[in-house]
Design a protein around this motif. Structure first.
Motif, PDB file in Angstrom:
ATOM      1  N   ILE A  83      -2.111  -4.442   7.058  1.00  0.00           N
ATOM      2  CA  ILE A  83      -3.410  -4.135   7.364  1.00  0.00           C
ATOM      3  C   ILE A  83      -3.479  -4.893   6.255  1.00  0.00           C
ATOM      4  CG2 ILE A  83      -4.746  -2.057   8.186  1.00  0.00           C
ATOM      5  CD1 ILE A  83      -2.602  -2.969  10.482  1.00  0.00           C
ATOM      6  N   GLY A  84      -4.855  -5.033   6.179  1.00  0.00           N
ATOM      7  CA  GLY A  84      -5.619  -5.039   5.623  1.00  0.00           C
ATOM      8  C   GLY A  84      -7.370  -4.852   5.332  1.00  0.00           C
ATOM      9  N   ASN A  85      -8.475  -5.043   5.103  1.00  0.00           N
ATOM     10  CA  ASN A  85      -9.713  -4.098   3.894  1.00  0.00           C
ATOM     11  C   ASN A  85     -10.578  -3.722   5.559  1.00  0.00           C
ATOM     12  OD1 ASN A  85      -9.468  -2.473   2.167  1.00  0.00           O
ATOM     13  ND2 ASN A  85      -9.094  -4.399   1.186  1.00  0.00           N
ATOM     14  N   GLU A  86     -10.612  -4.836   6.950  1.00  0.00           N
ATOM     15  CA  GLU A  86     -11.723  -4.279   7.420  1.00  0.00           C
ATOM     16  C   GLU A  86     -11.476  -3.509   8.191  1.00  0.00           C
ATOM     17  OE1 GLU A  86     -10.993  -7.679  10.112  1.00  0.00           O
ATOM     18  OE2 GLU A  86     -11.107  -9.696   8.458  1.00  0.00           O
ATOM     19  N   LYS A  87     -12.868  -2.862   8.411  1.00  0.00           N
ATOM     20  CA  LYS A  87     -13.141  -1.666   9.057  1.00  0.00           C
ATOM     21  C   LYS A  87     -12.016  -0.931  10.096  1.00  0.00           C
ATOM     22  CE  LYS A  87     -16.364  -0.400   6.295  1.00  0.00           C
ATOM     23  NZ  LYS A  87     -16.129   1.323   5.800  1.00  0.00           N
ATOM     24  N   LYS A  88     -11.730  -2.323  11.453  1.00  0.00           N
ATOM     25  CA  LYS A  88     -11.274  -2.236  12.532  1.00  0.00           C
ATOM     26  C   LYS A  88      -9.313  -1.656  12.269  1.00  0.00           C
ATOM     27  CE  LYS A  88     -10.125  -6.529  13.676  1.00  0.00           C
ATOM     28  NZ  LYS A  88      -9.646  -8.438  14.612  1.00  0.00           N
ATOM     29  N   GLY A  89      -8.912  -1.410  11.014  1.00  0.00           N
ATOM     30  CA  GLY A  89      -7.950  -0.897  10.383  1.00  0.00           C
ATOM     31  C   GLY A  89      -6.831  -1.273  11.373  1.00  0.00           C
ATOM     32  N   ASN A 135      -6.876   1.605   0.701  1.00  0.00           N
ATOM     33  CA  ASN A 135      -7.558   2.937   0.496  1.00  0.00           C
ATOM     34  C   ASN A 135      -7.792   3.726   1.707  1.00  0.00           C
ATOM     35  OD1 ASN A 135      -9.549   2.466   2.623  1.00  0.00           O
ATOM     36  ND2 ASN A 135      -9.369   0.359   2.791  1.00  0.00           N
ATOM     37  N   LYS A 136      -9.303   4.829   1.203  1.00  0.00           N
ATOM     38  CA  LYS A 136      -8.919   6.018   1.714  1.00  0.00           C
ATOM     39  C   LYS A 136      -9.541   6.089   3.094  1.00  0.00           C
ATOM     40  CE  LYS A 136     -10.823   8.200  -2.778  1.00  0.00           C
ATOM     41  NZ  LYS A 136     -11.964   8.825  -3.895  1.00  0.00           N
ATOM     42  N   GLU A 137     -10.459   5.289   3.420  1.00  0.00           N
ATOM     43  CA  GLU A 137     -10.561   5.351   4.802  1.00  0.00           C
ATOM     44  C   GLU A 137      -9.275   5.072   5.734  1.00  0.00           C
ATOM     45  OE1 GLU A 137     -13.821   3.669   8.554  1.00  0.00           O
ATOM     46  OE2 GLU A 137     -13.878   2.400   5.672  1.00  0.00           O
ATOM     47  N   LEU A 138      -8.286   4.524   5.475  1.00  0.00           N
ATOM     48  CA  LEU A 138      -7.207   3.807   5.606  1.00  0.00           C
ATOM     49  C   LEU A 138      -6.144   4.983   5.405  1.00  0.00           C
ATOM     50  CD1 LEU A 138      -5.335   1.329   7.846  1.00  0.00           C
ATOM     51  CD2 LEU A 138      -4.923   0.152   4.781  1.00  0.00           C
ATOM     52  N   PHE A 139      -6.319   5.012   4.729  1.00  0.00           N
ATOM     53  CA  PHE A 139      -4.942   6.524   4.741  1.00  0.00           C
ATOM     54  C   PHE A 139      -5.205   7.668   5.550  1.00  0.00           C
ATOM     55  CE2 PHE A 139      -3.370  10.136   2.472  1.00  0.00           C
ATOM     56  CZ  PHE A 139      -2.488   9.778   2.381  1.00  0.00           C
ATOM     57  N   ASN A 140      -6.958   8.022   5.907  1.00  0.00           N
ATOM     58  CA  ASN A 140      -7.341   8.971   6.313  1.00  0.00           C
ATOM     59  C   ASN A 140      -6.436   8.106   8.118  1.00  0.00           C
ATOM     60  OD1 ASN A 140      -8.425  10.723   4.969  1.00  0.00           O
ATOM     61  ND2 ASN A 140     -10.510   9.250   5.093  1.00  0.00           N
ATOM     62  N   SER A 141      -6.617   7.114   8.578  1.00  0.00           N
ATOM     63  CA  SER A 141      -6.333   6.692   9.573  1.00  0.00           C
ATOM     64  C   SER A 141      -5.000   6.635  10.018  1.00  0.00           C
ATOM     65  CB  SER A 141      -6.872   5.165  10.388  1.00  0.00           C
ATOM     66  OG  SER A 141      -6.236   4.327   9.506  1.00  0.00           O
ATOM     67  N   ALA A 142      -4.027   6.804   8.848  1.00  0.00           N
ATOM     68  CA  ALA A 142      -2.795   6.757   8.728  1.00  0.00           C
ATOM     69  C   ALA A 142      -2.524   7.870   8.744  1.00  0.00           C
ATOM     70  CB  ALA A 142      -2.146   6.377   7.496  1.00  0.00           C
ATOM     71  N   ILE A 143      -2.968   8.974   8.331  1.00  0.00           N
ATOM     72  CA  ILE A 143      -3.094  10.654   8.896  1.00  0.00           C
ATOM     73  C   ILE A 143      -2.916  10.948  10.055  1.00  0.00           C
ATOM     74  CG2 ILE A 143      -3.240  12.939   8.348  1.00  0.00           C
ATOM     75  CD1 ILE A 143      -2.404  11.672   6.007  1.00  0.00           C
ATOM     76  N   GLU A 144      -3.882  10.122  10.544  1.00  0.00           N
ATOM     77  CA  GLU A 144      -4.131  10.511  12.201  1.00  0.00           C
ATOM     78  C   GLU A 144      -3.022  10.181  13.053  1.00  0.00           C
ATOM     79  OE1 GLU A 144      -6.619  12.489  13.932  1.00  0.00           O
ATOM     80  OE2 GLU A 144      -6.630  12.861  10.927  1.00  0.00           O
ATOM     81  N   PHE A 145      -2.741   8.705  12.336  1.00  0.00           N
ATOM     82  CA  PHE A 145      -1.267   8.112  13.641  1.00  0.00           C
ATOM     83  C   PHE A 145      -0.100   9.078  13.306  1.00  0.00           C
ATOM     84  CE2 PHE A 145       2.004   4.253  13.352  1.00  0.00           C
ATOM     85  CZ  PHE A 145       0.962   4.281  14.575  1.00  0.00           C
ATOM     86  N   MET A 146       0.134   9.290  11.635  1.00  0.00           N
ATOM     87  CA  MET A 146       1.411  10.524  11.759  1.00  0.00           C
ATOM     88  C   MET A 146       1.387  11.187  12.417  1.00  0.00           C
ATOM     89  SD  MET A 146       2.533  10.136   7.550  1.00  0.00           S
ATOM     90  CE  MET A 146       3.495  11.791   8.338  1.00  0.00           C
ATOM     91  N   LYS A 147      -0.273  12.059  13.066  1.00  0.00           N
ATOM     92  CA  LYS A 147      -0.135  13.634  14.275  1.00  0.00           C
ATOM     93  C   LYS A 147       0.380  12.892  15.018  1.00  0.00           C
ATOM     94  CE  LYS A 147      -3.525  15.734  10.965  1.00  0.00           C
ATOM     95  NZ  LYS A 147      -5.120  15.671  10.839  1.00  0.00           N
ATOM     96  N   LYS A 148       0.145  11.674  15.478  1.00  0.00           N
ATOM     97  CA  LYS A 148       0.464  11.167  17.257  1.00  0.00           C
ATOM     98  C   LYS A 148       2.118  11.037  17.001  1.00  0.00           C
ATOM     99  CE  LYS A 148      -4.406  10.176  17.816  1.00  0.00           C
ATOM    100  NZ  LYS A 148      -4.747   9.908  18.680  1.00  0.00           N
ATOM    101  N   GLY A 149       2.186  11.272  15.890  1.00  0.00           N
ATOM    102  CA  GLY A 149       4.175  10.485  15.555  1.00  0.00           C
ATOM    103  C   GLY A 149       4.372   9.417  15.191  1.00  0.00           C
ATOM    104  N   GLY A 150       3.634   8.636  14.677  1.00  0.00           N
ATOM    105  CA  GLY A 150       3.477   7.308  13.869  1.00  0.00           C
ATOM    106  C   GLY A 150       4.034   7.381  12.512  1.00  0.00           C
ATOM    107  N   ILE A 151       4.934   5.930  12.352  1.00  0.00           N
ATOM    108  CA  ILE A 151       5.621   5.873  11.402  1.00  0.00           C
ATOM    109  C   ILE A 151       4.493   4.843  10.209  1.00  0.00           C
ATOM    110  CG2 ILE A 151       7.611   4.635  10.019  1.00  0.00           C
ATOM    111  CD1 ILE A 151       9.119   5.442  12.715  1.00  0.00           C
TER     112      ILE A 151
END
Length: 391
Positions: A197-203, A229-245
């Motif tokens: 995953i790169g730096n583009e906004k769509k993450g 980056n922080k925005e991508l890490f925040n999406s990682a947190i949401e991904f984990m909440k849905k059960g993602g690795i």
């Protein structure tokens, strides 16, 4: 050969206390409170751990074993990894991958390097593919690579949200996910889709959409560089909440660090503080991968290189800088990875598992000794085995 590691405080990675570990050939025969060697009729090699810490060998699930890079021209191609670098990093299992350059580097070369490293003493696997879709492969399709080639366990690293990617559309990406899923089912392998995953906004927008639109399990796709980056890490947190690795990258060259990068050890601390399940987290090194820096206009301005030694470096930082318990930190480079990548003989110190073992200094956590499949490759910080062409 029979080997016993005595007097060590064992992390399986869960803490087990002081144990003796009996090794038969390349496997752990058992763990004992106080093994009586007089009951063993054969010659035994005894390793005194001297009350230091004993842990599983590390699993690095993202290493550019034949090199990577090239974003700044041919002279910026990073070199192949050497066995001694892997051993120094406490790594006993690696998953090799291609990166952006699937032209000058090939799947055949990746497979050959993986087989060579295994001959030299460690365990290896690979992903089929590179940044691009259609996926680079050997047998005609990524699915058949997974099914027919023993070392291929998934597809990757496919690039999304990055100006260096092939800019795949959503349907292209979804079909690749389906190939990994079905190839994994046929072969009994994980069939993981390992996604850069790169730096583009769509993450990770495409990844969320796959799970919304299909019945492909959420653990089929593992996005990496999720602390970019922080925005991508925040999406990682949401991904984990849905059960993602998620996979967090350990390598970060201080001279080529990305803006707003969330260091892996700090990211794990945040995840723990939020009460999320750390078994959904991997660390990987991005070893031998390029760490290019581009300016706001997308122009190349500099290059660092990833190192496999950063993987254990982040584990030490978890403990020393973030006050994370060692057994929790170890999971992200041992048992978690082994479970999700279906490495049934790896990731923990248990009866019948591979004898991949580290001895760590109890005072500073430095790696003292490394055993891979029962063979000692490092002793008292001295490399005992080097690669075929290492001096």
């Amino acid at each position: 050969m029979i080997t016993v590691i005595k007097n060590g405080y064992v992390y399986s990675p869960s803490y087990l206390g002081k144990k003796d570990i009996l090794i038969l050939g390349d496997k752990i025969e058992g763990l004992y409170d106080n093994l009586d060697l007089s009951n063993i009729p054969l010659k035994v090699k005894v390793i005194d751990a001297k009350e230091n810490l004993v842990t599983p060998g590390l699993i690095d699930s993202h290493v550019h074993i034949i090199g990577g890079g090239g974003e700044g021209g041919f002279s910026t191609r990073t070199p192949e990894i050497q066995l001694s670098q892997i051993i120094e990093g406490g790594i006993t299992t690696v998953v090799g991958c291609l990166g952006m350059d699937g032209i000058c580097r090939s799947m055949e070369a990746l497979l050959a390097k993986a087989r060579g490293l295994e001959e030299e003493g460690i365990t290896t696997y690979i992903y089929t593919g590179s940044y691009s879709i259609p996926v680079d492969n050997i047998t005609g399709s990524p699915k058949s690579d997974i099914v027919l080639i023993d070392k291929v366990i998934g597809i990757g690293e496919i690039a999304l949200s990055d100006h260096r990617s092939s800019q795949p559309n959503y349907d292209d990406f979804m079909k690749i996910c389906a190939e990994g899923r079905s190839g994994g089912l046929i072969s009994g392998k994980p069939g993981i889709i390992h996604v850069h995953i790169g730096n583009e906004k769509k993450g990770i927008e495409y990844i969320f959409k796959v799970f919304k639109d299909t019945n492909i399990p959420i653990n089929q796709i593992i996005p990496t560089h999720m602390g970019r980056n922080k925005e991508l890490f925040n999406s990682a947190i949401e991904f984990m909440k849905k059960g993602g690795i998620i996979d967090l990258t350990a390598s970060s060259d201080p001279n080529h660090i990305e803006k707003e990068q969330v260091k892996a050890s700090k990211a794990l601390k945040i995840i723990i503080d939020k009460g999320l399940n750390i078994e959904q987290v991997h660390f990987s090194s991005d070893g031998q991968g390029s760490l290019p820096i581009f300016n706001d206009k997308g122009q190349y301005v500099g290059l660092g290189i990833g190192t496999v030694k950063a993987l254990y470096g982040e584990i030490k930082d978890c403990v020393k800088s973030e006050n994370i318990e060692l057994e929790k930190a170890l999971k992200v480079v041992t048992s978690n990875v082994a479970k999700h990548l279906k490495m049934k003989h790896k990731g923990s110190l248990e009866k019948n598992k591979d004898a991949d073992i580290l001895i760590l200094d109890k005072n500073n956590l430095d790696i003292l000794s490394v055993f891979s499949k029962g063979t000692q490759l490092m002793k008292d910080k001295k490399i005992l085995r080097k690669g075929t062409f290492e001096s």
